[in-house]
Design a protein around this motif. Structure first.
Motif: not given
Length: 408
Positions: A224, A235, A299, A301-302
């Motif tokens: 993360d 994240l 999650q 991601l960017p």
């Protein structure tokens, strides 16, 4: 957000709603100007993300002791989060918890410690954990029964309690996990968690392929956090319990509901559903019944991609002395448990166009990966009795998946 005696009131600030990079608190809770009010203990709903911030295990016990309350009372979950969510997994934290930590942590900087300090439980290691208060008995930011610490390495590879090291000096972030208890079985399970994670990676699943196990401690790189351009990037991460809008702990769940929620939010549903189903197969083959919805997370991601995180909490939990049973199951219309993969795929409410490729992924997993599990376990020096105990389960999964209709 404000928490009253009976209800929670939540609203986004305008800059989060109208900003260029508006980020949600949870994937099912996009930024809007709507004010949300919900009961303090809802059965379902978008406020489920708050329970990802609630301390559990040893961290919960330690924090409850500091607050002078019982750690066994579910009604105090959010009260504990208000004081313990100062640096949880993911990118969220509560300002009340940050203030509480700052009041209770030492003001002097931590000198750090070495890997040998940790594995040998030296005075320097134990003293730093004690100095930083809540970190002494297991970080409240990590859930689960086993004691865990969030640790960060600096430019010299010395280790620090996560929040004790300035972010500009952070070079790597770790979760360090100890056995659930002091029984020999607890140590065996933790050692085999390192083995199981490597086996999962060898099978092509999203997993930590290089966990470090030393002297009854398991070191896992955090997924993360990233270091980009010399700064820490957090994240977004949330459990499947949050995605399925199921607050609280210890709840049984229907895997159909969880899978359909995952398909709804994943950027590439075909890939993530295939991954999720193959993980379920691997859990069964390796006799890991501990499959509650907080043991799987997603999650962001960017670049905005939403996907499953790498695997975690994967081990031979059939050995656990608490006799852990599967908490999540494929439940049919009459609440019966389904084990036939053709029936599961037929009932799964995802796009029909991706079902054949998901079925093909399951069959390929059975044909190319499952037959090599015993070999891979042995190569990583898994205990012989655990390998023998897994053989019938592996064969059962191979037989079941060979009957899957890939053209349906």
């Amino acid at each position: 957000m404000s928490v009253g005696e009976r209800a929670i009131r939540l609203e986004y600030l305008p800059e989060y709603v109208f900003g260029e990079a508006a980020e949600p608190l949870a994937l099912a809770l996009p930024p809007t100007m709507e004010i949300l009010q919900a009961p303090l203990a809802p059965q379902t709903g978008p406020l489920a993300f708050l329970w990802d911030l609630v301390p559990q295990g040893r961290g919960r016990q330690h924090l409850a002791g500091l607050l002078g309350i019982s750690d066994q009372d579910p009604a105090r979950d959010l009260f504990l989060a208000q004081h313990g969510a100062f640096a949880p997994i993911g990118r969220l934290r509560l300002d009340t918890a940050v203030r509480f930590y700052e009041e209770h942590a030492a003001s002097t900087p931590a000198p750090g410690f070495t890997l040998d300090d940790m594995v040998h439980r030296t005075d320097a290691f134990l003293e730093q954990l004690s100095v930083h208060g809540m970190l002494a008995a297991g970080t409240p930011g990590v859930q689960g029964v086993a004691p865990k610490f969030l640790l960060t390495q600096d430019e010299t590879e010395r280790w620090y309690p996560d929040v004790a090291l300035p972010e500009a000096r952070a070079r790597a972030h770790w979760i360090v996990k100890l056995p659930r208890g002091r029984h020999e079985t607890d140590f065996r399970i933790l050692r085999h968690e390192a083995i199981y994670l490597q086996v999962a990676a060898a099978c092509g699943l999203r997993s930590i392929d290089r966990p470090l196990h030393r002297e009854g401690m398991l070191f896992l790189p955090r997924f993360d956090r990233r270091i980009e351009g010399g700064r820490v990037v957090r994240l977004h991460q949330e459990t499947l319990a949050t995605l399925a809008q199921m607050p609280g702990f210890g709840r049984s769940a229907c895997l159909f509901d969880a899978t359909e929620r995952l398909a709804r939010h994943a950027t590439h549903p075909e890939i993530e559903i295939s991954e999720f189903l193959c993980r379920d197969v691997l859990n069964r083959a390796l006799r890991n019944p501990d499959n509650h919805l907080r043991n799987t997370s997603v999650q962001q991601l960017p670049d905005g991609t939403v996907q499953l995180t790498p695997l975690y909490d994967l081990g031979p939990m059939y050995l656990d002395r608490e006799l852990i049973a599967r908490a999540s199951a494929w439940r049919g219309a009459n609440n019966e448990t389904l084990d036939d993969w053709n029936a599961i795929l037929e009932r799964l409410a995802i796009e029909e166009a991706i079902k054949p490729s998901v079925a093909q992924a399951l069959v390929a997993f059975a044909e190319t990966q499952l037959p090599r599990l015993v070999e891979r376990l042995a190569a990583l020096e898994a205990d012989a009795d655990i390998i023998e105990a897994c053989k019938p389960a592996i064969e059962a999964q191979i037989r079941g998946l060979r009957r899957v209709d890939t053209d349906a």
